[in-house]
Design an enzyme around this catalytic site. Structure first.
Site, PDB file in Angstrom:
ATOM      1  N   THR A   1      40.967  46.536  39.985  1.00 17.43           N
ATOM      2  CA  THR A   1      39.635  46.924  40.515  1.00 17.43           C
ATOM      3  C   THR A   1      39.076  45.829  41.429  1.00 17.43           C
ATOM      4  O   THR A   1      38.285  46.118  42.320  1.00 17.43           O
ATOM      5  CB  THR A   1      38.632  47.278  39.398  1.00 17.43           C
TER       6      THR A   1
ATOM      7  N   LEU B   1      34.476  49.016  42.531  1.00 15.58           N
ATOM      8  CA  LEU B   1      34.492  50.427  42.129  1.00 15.58           C
ATOM      9  C   LEU B   1      35.376  50.588  40.885  1.00 15.58           C
ATOM     10  O   LEU B   1      36.334  51.361  40.877  1.00 15.58           O
ATOM     11  CB  LEU B   1      35.030  51.276  43.283  1.00 15.58           C
ATOM     12  N   HIS B   2      35.021  49.825  39.832  1.00 11.82           N
ATOM     13  CA  HIS B   2      35.856  49.817  38.626  1.00 11.82           C
ATOM     14  C   HIS B   2      36.102  51.232  38.091  1.00 11.82           C
ATOM     15  O   HIS B   2      37.235  51.682  37.958  1.00 11.82           O
ATOM     16  CB  HIS B   2      35.170  49.029  37.508  1.00 11.82           C
ATOM     17  N   ASP B   3      35.002  51.908  37.747  1.00  8.43           N
ATOM     18  CA  ASP B   3      35.136  53.193  37.045  1.00  8.43           C
ATOM     19  C   ASP B   3      35.611  54.331  37.959  1.00  8.43           C
ATOM     20  O   ASP B   3      36.442  55.153  37.525  1.00  8.43           O
ATOM     21  CB  ASP B   3      33.813  53.539  36.346  1.00  8.43           C
TER      22      ASP B   3
END
Ligand code: BDR
Ligand code: CA
Length: 313
Positions: free
Chosen positions: A195, A242-244
């Site tokens: 990420t 924009l991890h998720d």
């Protein structure tokens, strides 16, 4: 046929972006959204899920269920300095009020979905893994029916974002992360290693939001303001990770990341290392331990194209 998915979320800013991406992806059919304490308290997470469903004017609503108020053993650590005290960058006061709701139980919903959709079910877990661990503890046989769990969490060859070695989701509930990663359910881990390879800049968000000029676009722009300011203060760039959304994107298209199969333990008792992902890259540990797929590289351009294409629809 769209894949049935269940999203387990601690509905902060990047979770909200992930929900929008999922709900606008024709490859996915979001059957349920379960909430867990993490970025903020669980009741706020559940309200935020309703806010996103209202914002997108989703008519056929997935089941919304509320889960754990706190991690299995540790006390709750939240991240309101990143996501705002409402979890949505403090924009919720400018959104329509959420109708009173009576949420279902997250653990029950997870188990029912495993039972109903079996091997087709993809669970995308984008918060601490407390609900999944509780479901596993209460009925491991039913949990094993799930086809795939994609979890955003962990930091393998990169520093942590919650202390020097741990990533937030696994730091908040290390016991739960350890249970899920060793459960035998097929798991793909989306750690900070991937990420942190992708950033979306504030300027680009502004340009795209203004060009689109819809209610959703302007809410997204406002919602991400504080999140991005936090990155500016702590990481030195005016943008955000924009991890998720990356975990959701992998549910849409698994070829976006390259993974390695490894056995992973999560440190639960370390004085300085709580939540650290400890992995046996030489695979010397006993075969009795379950291995998971850990993502180490991401096709940045393809991921960003997918993200923007659907966010600004
Ligand atoms: C993770 O922690 C949370 O703050 C984000 O929503 C994401 O799930 C990143 O470490
Ligand atoms: Ca999250």
């Amino acid at each position: 046929m769209p894949k049935p998915i269940l999203i387990d979320t601690d509905t902060g800013v990047d979770d909200a972006l992930a929900l929008i991406l999922a709900l606008r992806s024709p490859e996915l059919s979001v059957k349920a959204i379960t909430t867990v304490a993490g970025n903020i308290e669980v009741q706020k997470c559940t309200s935020n899920v309703h806010r996103i469903l209202d914002l997108l004017q989703i008519r056929e609503r997935p089941i919304v269920a509320q889960g754990a108020k706190r991690p299995l053993r540790q006390s709750l650590l939240t991240a309101s300095e990143v996501h705002g005290s409402d979890g949505l960058g403090n924009v919720s006061k400018s959104l329509p009020a959420v109708e009173p709701f009576k949420p279902a139980s997250a653990v029950q919903t997870i188990l029912e979905c495993c039972d109903r959709y079996g091997a087709k079910l993809v669970i995308v877990a984008i918060g601490p893994l407390t609900n999944l661990a509780l479901a596993w503890k209460s009925d491991p046989r039913t949990m094993r029916k799930a086809g795939h769990v994609i979890t955003m969490g962990g930091a393998f060859h990169v520093p942590g974002n919650t202390g020097p070695v741990a990533e937030f989701n696994y730091y908040v509930d290390p016991e739960a992360a350890h249970i899920v990663l060793n459960s035998g359910v097929p798991v793909t881990v989306i750690p900070l290693d991937v990420t942190h390879q992708v950033v979306v800049m504030r300027k680009e968000m502004e340009y795209r939001a203004k060009r689109r000029a819809s209610m959703v676009a302007m809410t997204v722009l406002n919602m991400t303001r504080e999140y991005m300011r936090y990155h500016l203060d702590t990481q030195g760039f005016n943008g955000g990770y924009l991890h998720d959304p990356m975990a959701v994107a992998v549910a849409v298209d698994r070829t976006l990341v390259k993974t390695r199969k490894v056995r992973v333990d999560v440190e639960t008792t370390g004085t300085y290392t709580r939540g650290m992902t400890v992995s046996d890259f030489h695979n010397r540990r006993s075969r009795k331990h379950h291995a998971v797929q850990v993502a180490f590289t991401v096709d940045r351009d393809r991921f960003l194209r997918l993200f923007h294409e659907r966010l600004w629809m």
